[in-house]
Design a protein around this motif. Structure first.
Motif, mmCIF file in Angstrom:
data_model
loop_
_atom_site.group_PDB
_atom_site.id
_atom_site.type_symbol
_atom_site.label_atom_id
_atom_site.label_comp_id
_atom_site.label_asym_id
_atom_site.label_seq_id
_atom_site.Cartn_x
_atom_site.Cartn_y
_atom_site.Cartn_z
ATOM 1 N N ASN A 65 36.816 40.807 42.773
ATOM 2 C CA ASN A 65 38.162 40.815 42.302
ATOM 3 C C ASN A 65 38.378 42.126 41.259
ATOM 4 O OD1 ASN A 65 40.767 40.144 42.510
ATOM 5 N ND2 ASN A 65 40.725 38.322 41.379
ATOM 6 N N TYR A 66 39.739 41.925 40.705
ATOM 7 C CA TYR A 66 39.739 43.077 39.649
ATOM 8 C C TYR A 66 41.047 42.617 39.029
ATOM 9 C CZ TYR A 66 44.139 44.316 42.274
ATOM 10 O OH TYR A 66 45.433 44.419 43.107
ATOM 11 N N ALA A 67 41.190 43.160 37.718
ATOM 12 C CA ALA A 67 42.276 42.926 36.593
ATOM 13 C C ALA A 67 42.692 44.360 36.105
ATOM 14 C CB ALA A 67 41.633 41.964 35.578
ATOM 15 N N TYR A 86 43.917 42.007 30.043
ATOM 16 C CA TYR A 86 43.946 42.218 31.447
ATOM 17 C C TYR A 86 44.580 40.961 32.239
ATOM 18 C CZ TYR A 86 40.532 46.093 31.124
ATOM 19 O OH TYR A 86 40.052 47.267 30.746
ATOM 20 N N ILE A 136 31.760 34.758 36.498
ATOM 21 C CA ILE A 136 32.144 36.307 36.560
ATOM 22 C C ILE A 136 31.177 37.222 36.166
ATOM 23 C CG2 ILE A 136 34.652 35.538 36.683
ATOM 24 C CD1 ILE A 136 34.704 36.722 33.620
ATOM 25 N N LYS A 191 44.456 39.426 36.157
ATOM 26 C CA LYS A 191 43.736 39.426 37.286
ATOM 27 C C LYS A 191 44.518 39.238 38.556
ATOM 28 C CE LYS A 191 39.842 36.617 35.239
ATOM 29 N NZ LYS A 191 39.235 35.348 35.369
ATOM 30 N N LEU A 243 37.782 39.278 29.567
ATOM 31 C CA LEU A 243 38.198 38.455 30.846
ATOM 32 C C LEU A 243 36.883 37.201 30.620
ATOM 33 C CD1 LEU A 243 38.108 40.560 34.047
ATOM 34 C CD2 LEU A 243 40.047 39.508 32.823
ATOM 35 N N GLU A 286 36.674 31.278 41.133
ATOM 36 C CA GLU A 286 35.615 31.895 40.506
ATOM 37 C C GLU A 286 34.193 31.364 40.598
ATOM 38 O OE1 GLU A 286 38.256 35.032 37.724
ATOM 39 O OE2 GLU A 286 37.405 33.155 36.928
#
Length: 487
Positions: free
Chosen positions: A289-291, A300, A260, A302, A249, A256
């Motif tokens: 957040n997440y991926a 990945y 990150i 997001k 990522l 962002e």
């Protein structure tokens, strides 16, 4: 006079005909839609539509529902379980006790313990890492991660100030007890890519097949370089690299703010869910957040919207980040820090659930676009100016009209708040009936706004753990639905 919209399929006399003749349907370009989860979009409601905008979940001029529309207690917000400066918490259960570790605050490795993730937590007086590695100096010992190896030893990854370069690098230490004392391994850092700005925020992950991995971030922000989250396979000792690191990522979205960090990964079914923090940590723009990926090394994808922001939590927590995932027999938890009025960042705990493998945090708004629900005797109006997805559920004008959203997931049973985005161009307050899982839950009222002027009303409801269906049916006067949010 503000006139109601009526279905073009079922015209009625008088004001309806006049409204249609006046051409009240305004148009505007549509914007990008979020990805579907189940039959509706399940996305945290901390940003507006589009892939990069970071914004409030609700307009500043929200209109509250009348008091007689409230049929349950309000939503449950994350709990402040350590009301002291305890940033970047890392939490694990060893034996029957929960242990939490944090960024340095007078100690290299502050720690606390509790009988339950919801507390009570006891802050310990000892320093679990009394001495840093020979390569490091005190003052910037950040973001620890403690795990237990197969041989019973406790392995600590820590970030510290590199003596010779002044950058941050990652070291390792071992202990026989989760409370330490941890003893540094070797005289050099474990990870220290100075040409990429150094390294911070290590975390460990053991896959279902027993393979162990180390995640970390190159500190590109320190030198104006690209920031990447890396995944590195390691041997069972957690110290011996197997192959090279994979970049999975990077800081490539406007929301962002170029940053990150704080990667943590867990596996849900066959999917890998990587949580990360973004934005400047010292502000309320910091969020989580997440991926998701099919492989630990990616690729990945997001999430469309952040999982948690100050806005998605309605200001209950400022700058929610540095999150850790606790997969627990008593229920999964997300543990993270947030700003305190007294200064510093306290440790918060929230219930965590999984909607088809996507995380849902209790107390953080999740948005469901109304037009993606099941529409009965009504239809979608496209090019709806100012609507969150450019489309709305419209013509909810008849006795049998309704909008049902049946993919609403919550991690635990209890009280939640339903937020409804609407526009009312009628000449009076409008309303919809509310049905939750087939049971009447009263109604929700919509003060006059004018068409394509979107506002929000809120109503407290009770939901069951897992999947729920909310149905909004024709009440009085006329209103269009943009979205609902549940927290």
């Amino acid at each position: 006079m503000v006139l109601p919209r009526f279905s073009p399929l079922k015209l009625v006399a008088g004001a309806a005909a006049a409204a249609l003749a006046a051409g009240v349907l305004a148009v505007a370009p549509a914007v990008a839609a979020p990805a579907d989860v189940g039959t509706t979009a399940v996305v945290p409601a901390s940003t507006t539509s589009g892939t990069t905008a970071l914004n409030a979940a609700a307009p500043a001029d929200d209109v509250a529902a009348p008091a007689d529309d409230v049929a349950a207690q309000a939503t449950v917000r994350p709990s402040l379980v350590l009301d002291r400066d305890f940033p970047d918490p890392d939490v694990s259960k060893f034996g029957n006790t929960y242990y939490a570790y944090a960024t340095n605050q007078g100690k290299n490795l502050p720690w606390a313990s509790a009988p339950d993730p919801d507390g009570p937590w006891t802050f310990q007086s000892s320093d679990a890492l009394p001495t840093l590695g020979a390569w490091a100096r005190t003052g910037r010992t950040w973001a620890p991660d403690v795990s237990q190896r197969a041989d019973g030893k406790y392995l600590l990854y820590y970030t510290a100030w590199h003596n010779s370069s002044g950058r941050q690098c990652i070291g390792a230490a071992l202990a026989d007890s989760p409370g330490g004392p941890f003893v540094p391994v070797g005289s050099d850092p474990l990870i220290c890519p100075l040409e990429a700005g150094g390294a911070i925020d290590a975390s460990s992950f053991v896959d279902s097949d027993g393979a162990r991995y180390l995640l970390w971030k190159n500190d590109g922000n320190a030198i104006g370089a690209t920031t990447w989250i890396h995944v590195q396979r390691v041997a069972a000792d957690g110290l011996t690299f197997q192959g090279g690191a994979t970049q999975v990522l990077r800081n490539d979205r406007a929301d962002e703010a170029g940053i990150i960090e704080a990667p943590v990964v867990t596996k849900v079914g066959s999917k890998y869910v990587l949580f990360y923090s973004a934005g400047p940590y010292s502000t309320n723009q910091y969020g989580t957040n997440y991926a998701v990926a099919d492989s630990i090394t990616g690729p990945y994808t997001k999430a469309f919207r952040f999982l948690m922001t100050t806005d998605s939590l309605d200001g209950a927590v400022g700058g929610p980040g540095g999150a850790d995932v606790l997969r627990d027999a008593g229920g999964d938890k997300l543990i993270f820090h947030g700003h305190r009025d007294a200064g510093g960042r306290g440790m918060y705990v929230a219930d965590l659930g999984w909607a088809n493998g996507n995380p849902v945090v209790r107390g953080s708004r999740v948005r469901y676009e109304a037009e993606r629900g099941t529409l009965t005797s009504c239809s979608v109006r496209e090019n709806a100016a100012g609507a969150s997805d450019g489309k709305v559920a419209a013509y909810i004008d008849h006795a049998d009209s309704s909008v049902s959203i049946g993919s609403i997931y919550v991690p635990t049973s209890g009280s939640y708040t339903l937020h409804v985005g609407y526009a009312n161009g009628s000449v009076e307050t409008a309303s919809h009936t509310v049905t939750v899982n087939g049971t009447s839950a009263g109604s929700v009222s919509y003060p006059i706004t004018g068409w394509d002027t979107w506002r929000q009303v809120s109503k407290d409801i009770t939901l069951q753990a897992g999947w729920n269906t909310i149905r909004l049916g024709k009440g009085t006067a006329f209103a269009e639905l943009d979205y609902i949010e549940v927290a």
